[in-house]
Design a protein around this motif. Sequence first.
Motif, short mmCIF file in Angstrom:
data_model
loop_
_atom_site.label_atom_id
_atom_site.label_comp_id
_atom_site.label_asym_id
_atom_site.label_seq_id
_atom_site.Cartn_x
_atom_site.Cartn_y
_atom_site.Cartn_z
N GLU A 46 7.24 -35.40 26.53
CA GLU A 46 7.94 -35.02 25.31
C GLU A 46 7.27 -33.82 24.66
O GLU A 46 7.76 -33.30 23.66
CB GLU A 46 7.97 -36.20 24.32
CG GLU A 46 8.68 -37.43 24.87
CD GLU A 46 10.12 -37.16 25.26
OE1 GLU A 46 10.80 -36.41 24.53
OE2 GLU A 46 10.56 -37.66 26.31
N GLY A 47 6.15 -33.41 25.18
CA GLY A 47 5.43 -32.28 24.60
C GLY A 47 6.13 -30.97 24.89
O GLY A 47 7.01 -30.87 25.74
N GLU A 48 5.73 -29.94 24.15
CA GLU A 48 6.40 -28.66 24.24
C GLU A 48 5.49 -27.56 24.79
O GLU A 48 5.85 -26.40 24.80
CB GLU A 48 6.92 -28.24 22.87
CG GLU A 48 7.98 -29.22 22.32
CD GLU A 48 8.41 -28.88 20.91
OE1 GLU A 48 7.61 -28.24 20.19
OE2 GLU A 48 9.52 -29.25 20.54
N SER A 49 4.29 -27.92 25.21
CA SER A 49 3.37 -26.92 25.72
C SER A 49 2.88 -27.32 27.10
O SER A 49 2.89 -28.50 27.47
CB SER A 49 2.18 -26.75 24.77
OG SER A 49 1.51 -27.96 24.59
N ALA A 50 2.47 -26.32 27.86
CA ALA A 50 2.02 -26.57 29.23
C ALA A 50 0.55 -26.94 29.29
O ALA A 50 0.16 -27.84 30.02
CB ALA A 50 2.27 -25.33 30.08
N VAL A 51 -0.28 -26.22 28.54
CA VAL A 51 -1.70 -26.53 28.49
C VAL A 51 -2.16 -26.45 27.04
O VAL A 51 -1.56 -25.76 26.22
CB VAL A 51 -2.55 -25.58 29.37
CG1 VAL A 51 -2.12 -25.63 30.82
CG2 VAL A 51 -2.50 -24.16 28.85
N GLU A 52 -3.23 -27.17 26.74
CA GLU A 52 -3.79 -27.15 25.39
C GLU A 52 -5.31 -27.12 25.47
O GLU A 52 -5.90 -27.61 26.42
CB GLU A 52 -3.33 -28.36 24.58
CG GLU A 52 -1.86 -28.31 24.21
CD GLU A 52 -1.46 -29.43 23.27
OE1 GLU A 52 -2.36 -30.22 22.90
OE2 GLU A 52 -0.28 -29.53 22.93
#
Length: 307
Positions: A46-52
Motif C-alpha cells: 500500500e506504500g507509495e515509495s520504492a525505497v526509504e
Amino acid sequence: MSRRGVSVLLCAALLTVGGCAARESGSGSQEEGSYLIYYSALADQEGESAVEGERRVLSQGQETIPGLMELLLEQPQSPELTSPFPSGLQLLDWQLSEGVLYLNLSDQYYSLSGVDLTLADACLTLTLCQLEEVDSVYVTVEGHDLPYRSIQQLSAEDILLAGGADEPMSLGVDLWYLRQGGQNLGVERRQIIKDVDQTVVEAVLSAWAEGPEEKGLSPCLPEGTQILSAQVEDGVCLVDLSPEFIQGLPASQTTAALMVYAMVNTLCELDGVEAVQLYIEGQPAPAVGNLPLDRALIPDTTLGVEG
C-alpha cells in the motif's frame, strides 16, 4: 532513531535535478557519523515509495565507505523495510577516483535482476552519494560489468527524491510467458511504468496482461479476461479474475497449467509476494486439470528455459 527519512520514487527517465539539492535532501547528518541507509519499501504494497532511508550511526572510528556498505548489507531495523541485497553479498574492494566510487561486489550480485536489481542499485547510489566526495557509483561483480544493465555509472541525479506519490515510477521487471509450442515458459525482462494511482502489483499485472514484446513468447491471459482486483495479504497475492480466464484456457492441461504459472511466477518476483491465489468473481478458482486453484500457488522457476 527515526526510520522515515526521505521517500524515493524511481522515475521513468534520468531526471535533470541539481546534484546539491538531491544530496542535501537525503543526507544531512543529524549527529556525527549519522547517515540515511536506504532499503526496499516495496514489501508495503500500500506504500507509495520504492525505497526509504533509515537513519543509522557508524561506529566510532569506522571507515566511512566500508561502514556504510556494512550497514547496507544488514537487515533494516524497521519491519516495514527489507534489504534488496542477496544473502552473502560482500564488498570485495573499492576505489574512489575523481568523484566516482568503484564498488567491486561478490558474485551474489549476479542473482539480481528486474525489480530487485533496480532497488539494489538505487539503495547503493542514494546511500553512498550522501558523501560529499562521491558523485556517482560504478558497480562491478568480481571485476566485471553486468552485461544486461543499461546504465553502468549511477548518480543521485538519476533518482527523484519526493515526499509523495506525485510522479510515476519506473521498474525493471521479469515477466513470464508461454513459449511457442506450449511446453515451457520464458522470461521477458522489461522496463514498466507504475502510475501514481496503481500499486506495484497492479502495475506489474497490467503490464503482464498486455502480452510479450519478444518473439517466441505467447500471451497467457485468455482473450476477454478482466482483472477485477489484485492485492497482497500476508505474502499471498489475491487475484480476482472474470470467468473468461477459466473459459479461455486451452484444452491441454499442461499448457493451461503453464499459463497459470506464468502469472504466479511473474507476481512472485515482487518483494513481499510469496504465493498467488486465484479467484473467479470472488470465488476460489476451479481446478485446471490436476492443478488445484482453490489454494495459494508458490512459484515454480523450473518451468522456464532460456531463450
